[in-house]
Design an enzyme around this catalytic site. Sequence first.
Site, short mmCIF file in Angstrom:
data_model
loop_
_atom_site.label_atom_id
_atom_site.label_comp_id
_atom_site.label_asym_id
_atom_site.label_seq_id
_atom_site.Cartn_x
_atom_site.Cartn_y
_atom_site.Cartn_z
N CYS A 49 0.84 -1.21 0.00
CA CYS A 49 0.00 0.00 0.00
C CYS A 49 0.87 1.25 0.00
O CYS A 49 0.52 2.27 -0.61
CB CYS A 49 -0.92 -0.02 1.22
C1 BEZ Z 1 0.70 -5.01 1.87
O1 BEZ Z 1 0.04 -4.25 1.18
O2 BEZ Z 1 1.90 -5.04 1.77
C2 BEZ Z 1 0.01 -5.90 2.86
C3 BEZ Z 1 -1.36 -6.03 2.82
C4 BEZ Z 1 -1.99 -6.83 3.73
C5 BEZ Z 1 -1.28 -7.51 4.69
C6 BEZ Z 1 0.09 -7.36 4.74
C7 BEZ Z 1 0.74 -6.55 3.82
#
Ligand code: BEZ
Length: 158
Positions: A49
């Site tokens: 994200c």
């Molecule tokens: C990520 O976007 O890196 C992520 C999303 C959900 C859980 C862990 C990491």
Amino acid sequence: MTIQVGDKMPVGTLKVMGAEGPEEVSTAHLFTGKKVVMFAVPGAFTPGCSVTHLPGFVVNADVIKAKGVDEIICLAVNDAFVMDAWGKAQNAEAIIMAGDGSADYTKSLGLELDLTAAGMGVRSKRYAMIIDDGEVTYLGVDAKGIEQSAAEAVLVQL
Ligand code: BEZ
């Protein structure tokens, strides 16, 4: 049931940081009479994200808005303090950083994601929507990776 293209956005509230602290913002205020791009992420500050998803919208915010979009909203099942800090860390001034801390609105969209096994509780699926006067005109949900919910995928739909 998951929201679909052609559906009206459900009524609800999100939390956005204001001058005095978190403020409740109604979906009527966010969506009525506006063209809005809303994307959601499983968690503020998580690698995918932070490295890819939000930065794509930061970099493309002007181009997206030049295509007639009034607001870009980033939504996560996090509180408004975290969303505000994440937006500041990412120079996301052009984006409304909205928190849905108890996942109530996310659940009303049918887009919740159970990350209990990962120690993260109930979060949001990764998705992007185009919302025209409260009606969903595009919905791209990513189970893995960042493709249909990426800024570039949204741009193609505008
Ligand atoms: C990520 O976007 O890196 C992520 C999303 C959900 C859980 C862990 C990491």
